[in-house]
Design an enzyme around this catalytic site. Structure first.
Site, PDB file in Angstrom:
ATOM      1  N   ASP A 278       0.906  -1.118   0.090  1.00 20.43           N
ATOM      2  CA  ASP A 278      -0.139   0.074  -0.023  1.00 20.43           C
ATOM      3  C   ASP A 278       0.845   1.065  -0.133  1.00 20.43           C
ATOM      4  O   ASP A 278       1.807   1.517   0.996  1.00 20.43           O
ATOM      5  CB  ASP A 278      -0.985  -0.025   1.393  1.00 20.43           C
ATOM      6  CG  ASP A 278      -1.965  -1.148   1.334  1.00 20.43           C
ATOM      7  OD1 ASP A 278      -2.125  -1.758   0.289  1.00 20.43           O
ATOM      8  OD2 ASP A 278      -2.769  -1.307   2.386  1.00 20.43           O
ATOM      9  N   ASP A 436     -13.422  -3.625  -1.318  1.00 20.25           N
ATOM     10  CA  ASP A 436     -13.202  -3.518   0.096  1.00 20.25           C
ATOM     11  C   ASP A 436     -14.411  -3.470   0.964  1.00 20.25           C
ATOM     12  O   ASP A 436     -14.904  -2.401   1.293  1.00 20.25           O
ATOM     13  CB  ASP A 436     -12.593  -1.948   0.264  1.00 20.25           C
ATOM     14  CG  ASP A 436     -11.390  -1.605  -0.627  1.00 20.25           C
ATOM     15  OD1 ASP A 436     -10.678  -2.535  -0.401  1.00 20.25           O
ATOM     16  OD2 ASP A 436     -11.300  -0.760  -1.463  1.00 20.25           O
TER      17      ASP A 436
HETATM   18  O1  1PR Z   1     -10.521   3.001  -5.182  1.00 18.43           O
HETATM   19  O2  1PR Z   1      -9.801   2.677  -7.608  1.00 18.43           O
HETATM   20  O3  1PR Z   1      -8.680   4.211  -6.001  1.00 18.43           O
HETATM   21  O4  1PR Z   1      -8.343   1.841  -5.370  1.00 18.43           O
HETATM   22  C1  1PR Z   1      -7.695   2.227  -4.164  1.00 18.43           C
HETATM   23  C2  1PR Z   1      -7.265   1.059  -3.600  1.00 18.43           C
HETATM   24  O5  1PR Z   1      -6.478   1.269  -2.545  1.00 18.43           O
HETATM   25  C3  1PR Z   1      -8.222   0.029  -3.423  1.00 18.43           C
HETATM   26  O6  1PR Z   1      -7.451  -1.604  -3.961  1.00 18.43           O
HETATM   27  C4  1PR Z   1      -8.274  -0.232  -2.026  1.00 18.43           C
HETATM   28  O7  1PR Z   1      -8.123  -1.617  -1.748  1.00 18.43           O
HETATM   29  C5  1PR Z   1      -6.813   0.216  -1.587  1.00 18.43           C
HETATM   30  N1  1PR Z   1      -6.983   1.098  -0.329  1.00 18.43           N
HETATM   31  C6  1PR Z   1      -7.546   2.512  -0.093  1.00 18.43           C
HETATM   32  N2  1PR Z   1      -7.301   2.666   1.126  1.00 18.43           N
HETATM   33  C7  1PR Z   1      -6.543   1.745   1.683  1.00 18.43           C
HETATM   34  C8  1PR Z   1      -6.176   1.674   3.183  1.00 18.43           C
HETATM   35  O8  1PR Z   1      -5.533   0.668   3.559  1.00 18.43           O
HETATM   36  N3  1PR Z   1      -6.290   2.840   4.013  1.00 18.43           N
HETATM   37  N4  1PR Z   1      -5.645  -0.272   1.044  1.00 18.43           N
HETATM   38  C9  1PR Z   1      -6.296   0.717   0.685  1.00 18.43           C
HETATM   39  C10 1PR Z   1      -6.027  -1.539   1.057  1.00 18.43           C
HETATM   40  C11 1PR Z   1      -5.805  -3.470   1.841  1.00 18.43           C
HETATM   41  C12 1PR Z   1      -4.965  -4.253   1.309  1.00 18.43           C
HETATM   42  C13 1PR Z   1      -3.869  -5.010   2.316  1.00 18.43           C
HETATM   43  C14 1PR Z   1      -4.509  -6.281   2.738  1.00 18.43           C
HETATM   44  C15 1PR Z   1      -3.392  -7.231   3.330  1.00 18.43           C
HETATM   45  N5  1PR Z   1      -5.535  -2.302   1.654  1.00 18.43           N
HETATM   46  O9  1PR Z   1      -4.003  -3.753   0.287  1.00 18.43           O
HETATM   47  O10 1PR Z   1      -2.815  -4.932   1.693  1.00 18.43           O
HETATM   48  O11 1PR Z   1      -5.469  -6.127   3.698  1.00 18.43           O
HETATM   49  O12 1PR Z   1      -2.990  -6.651   4.471  1.00 18.43           O
HETATM   50  P1  1PR Z   1      -2.698  -7.443   5.803  1.00 18.43           P
HETATM   51  O13 1PR Z   1      -1.914  -8.669   5.245  1.00 18.43           O
HETATM   52  O14 1PR Z   1      -1.664  -6.308   6.691  1.00 18.43           O
HETATM   53  O15 1PR Z   1      -3.843  -7.821   6.527  1.00 18.43           O
HETATM   54  P2  1PR Z   1      -9.500   3.073  -6.097  1.00 18.43           P
END
Ligand code: 1PR
Length: 581
Positions: A278, A436
């Site tokens: 991320d 999500d």
């Molecule tokens: O909506 O097209 O702009 O895409 C935004 C992208 O960014 C989406 O794929 C969304 O999942 C991701 N995203 C947005 N905000 C966050 C955040 O964390 N605040 N991350 C985010 C999503 C989830 C996974 C993470 C897993 C594994 N992160 O990417 O890596 O949950 O984590 P873990 O193994 O530590 O539990 P758009």
């Protein structure tokens, strides 16, 4: 729409001019018949730079990965700009991209189809990759039937998903080598990376050509070899060390192949282990890899700083070396910032793609956008820039939710959503939808108009069911659609794969949400990547044993070095799960 990527590199200079016949044949003549007899047609420039390979990039998609792999192996690239350049090549690499029909249109209209047939007929060193293999066959059912180059007898068909086979065939699969070739030396027993929905069928008529087959649903042609003509359905440029050694076997005529014994013999499609980064700017403006707890990426201290877990390119390169099967970058503030304005992020991709020879996915901010100067950018332009910068797949989050909602309301596929447009141009295997969802407990399935599951652990008030409500903007806004409904809708709209996060589990280390992953992976016939919650090696075997997930993704445990990727793979091997080791 942005023009297709332009080939880079220099043309051969100062080369001699020869003439060669223009005719079509199924079987290449031996090299003693090279250059010369018959009626004159196209001129040939002979060149002799042993460290330069000619690349046929007809501009239909991204071949940056192939360029990077060739350069990484120490070879220069000369681009084909005309049919004559094909005939002048000493060594030609043809990484076909895009759809079969449009590729043949370009090759026919530019005269390159005839030049390719002639080059192959002369038995000159040729390596086709992916569509570059399929185009050698008589015809394909993709957008067709469409006639191919007609060098090899046989047809190209779509994998049949009617009996539940997951299509596209994405991932690391095993080759069954049927012919001893220099190209595949060192590859026996290893997995290589495939991503395709169509495949060439083996038959009695093409048996002599086949050098390996692969099994996915049925047997299909995974490589061909006849004299100097080689082609592979898989992507050597994305197949890690095994793929690089295959490419080297072609590029250096004297290469003896990497005789690295497989630690475990590959036998079928492997489950993938994906490292996710991320990425966002911290408060100092530096692009960092961060990691949230239930999507909150700020420290719970008085400073409230964005957690900084490392530099994106360094971590991606390390995960490649450690054995990650794929690396994903999510630009997590892309929903509010304009990705094409985020030049550091594009630079991250460019640099990572020079060092990481497994698939790279990038997501965040893929949508139509009008900038401060009133200039309109389509989501296709945003995606194209990501592909040009080195992405193999793009991932769409928020915009896919809006597209699915509209589709479910009207029942009409407009063809205008980012998802539909990008998958039409680049193929659905290049488009991931990132979901999500947040768990919402209910007492009974009748309480909501969305698909529920009977949960393994009851809710806080003893609820026995839950539905998974989709969100947009990084979990900030909830939408009236469930993960099940979204997954089925985006499959219809052209998604090739689903990245299934779970906000409740993100960063908690308590394991994947098995109820959610099972519900979604049973509902669709495209691959599902289970994400969020991995805390121990056992969580990976659990998700593969209890659900239909094709891959499992983790972030925190890898960034904090709590569990090495190799430990995950070794555990999966012990648990009897096929993985690439
Ligand atoms: O909506 O097209 O702009 O895409 C935004 C992208 O960014 C989406 O794929 C969304 O999942 C991701 N995203 C947005 N905000 C966050 C955040 O964390 N605040 N991350 C985010 C999503 C989830 C996974 C993470 C897993 C594994 N992160 O990417 O890596 O949950 O984590 P873990 O193994 O530590 O539990 P758009």
């Amino acid at each position: 729409m942005q023009p297709p990527p332009q080939p880079q590199g220099a043309m051969a200079t100062g080369a001699a001019i020869l003439t060669v016949p223009c005719s079509v044949g199924r079987r290449p003549k031996r090299s003693s018949q090279r250059r010369g007899s018959g009626s004159a047609s196209l001129s040939v420039r002979a060149s002799s730079d042993a460290n330069t390979v000619t690349l046929l990039d007809y501009g239909a998609g991204n071949v940056r990965s192939v360029r990077n792999a060739i350069r990484h192996l120490g070879f220069g690239i000369r681009d084909v700009r005309s049919p004559e350049d094909i005939l002048a090549a000493d060594r030609l690499v043809f990484p076909g991209v895009g759809a079969f029909g449009s590729a043949m249109d370009v090759l026919n209209s530019t005269g390159m189809a005839d030049a390719l047939r002639e080059y192959v007929q002369m038995d000159r060193p040729f390596l086709g990759i992916c569509l570059g293999l399929q185009l050698l066959f008589d015809s394909s059912e993709e957008n067709g039937p469409v006639s191919g180059l007609g060098v090899i007898p046989g047809v190209v068909r779509r994998f049949d998903s009617s009996k539940g086979l997951i299509v596209p065939h994405i991932g690391w699969n095993a080759l069954e080598i049927t012919k001893d070739t220099q190209l595949l030396q060192g590859a026996d027993g290893h997995h290589v990376y495939f991503v395709h929905s169509y495949h060439a069928l083996p038959s009695d008529a093409n048996r002599d050509w086949i050098s390996s087959i692969c099994n996915y649903g049925d047997s299909f042609v995974s490589s061909i070899s006849m004299g100097n003509i080689q082609a592979v359905q898989f992507h050597p440029e994305k197949s890690g060390d095994t793929g690089l050694s295959i490419l080297k076997n072609f590029l250096s005529a004297n290469s003896s192949g990497a005789k690295v014994p497989a630690r475990r013999k590959a036998s079928k499609l492997a489950k993938r282990v994906i490292a996710c980064l991320d990425v966002r700017s911290n408060d100092n403006g530096d692009l960092v890899v961060t990691k949230g707890d239930q999507y909150d990426v700020r420290d719970h201290t008085s400073s409230k700083e964005v957690r900084n877990l490392g530099k994106p390119v360094d971590l991606a390169s390390q995960y490649y070396i450690d054995g990650a099967d794929e690396v994903s970058f999510l630009n997590i503030t892309g929903f509010r910032d304009f990705p094409l304005g985020d030049l550091p992020m594009l630079e991250v991709l460019r640099c990572a793609s020079e060092k990481v020879f497994v698939p790279l996915t990038v997501g965040g901010g893929i949508r139509d956008f009008t900038d401060a100067n009133g200039r309109y950018y389509s989501s296709l332009e945003v995606a194209s820039e990501y592909f040009r910068s080195g992405a193999d797949k793009i991932s769409i989050g928020s915009d896919a939710v809006y597209a699915a909602e509209a589709f479910l309301q009207t029942g009409v596929k407009t063809g205008k959503s980012s998802l539909e447009q990008i998958s039409r141009v680049y193929g659905n295997q290049a488009v991931v939808v990132s979901i999500d969802p947040r768990r919402v407990y209910v007492n009974s399935p009748e309480d909501v108009p969305f698909k529920t599951v009977k949960v393994s652990s009851k809710g806080p008030s003893g609820e026995e069911y839950a539905w998974y409500q989709c969100t947009v903007s990084g979990g900030r806004d909830s939408r009236p659609i469930g993960a099940y409904e979204l997954a089925k809708a985006v499959e219809e709209l052209g998604a090739g794969e689903i990245l299934l996060n779970c906000i409740d589990c993100d960063g908690q280390g308590c394991g994947f949400d098995i109820d959610l992953v099972k519900m979604v992976s049973d509902a669709v016939t495209i691959p599902v990547i289970a994400s969020s919650g991995a805390g121990a090696v056992e969580h990976f075997s659990e998700v593969f044993e209890k659900t239909n997930a094709s891959a499992a993704l983790a972030a925190g445990i890898f960034h904090r070095k709590e569990v090495p990727i190799l430990a995950v793979k070794e555990h999966l091997v012990d648990a009897g799960v096929e993985v690439r080791v």
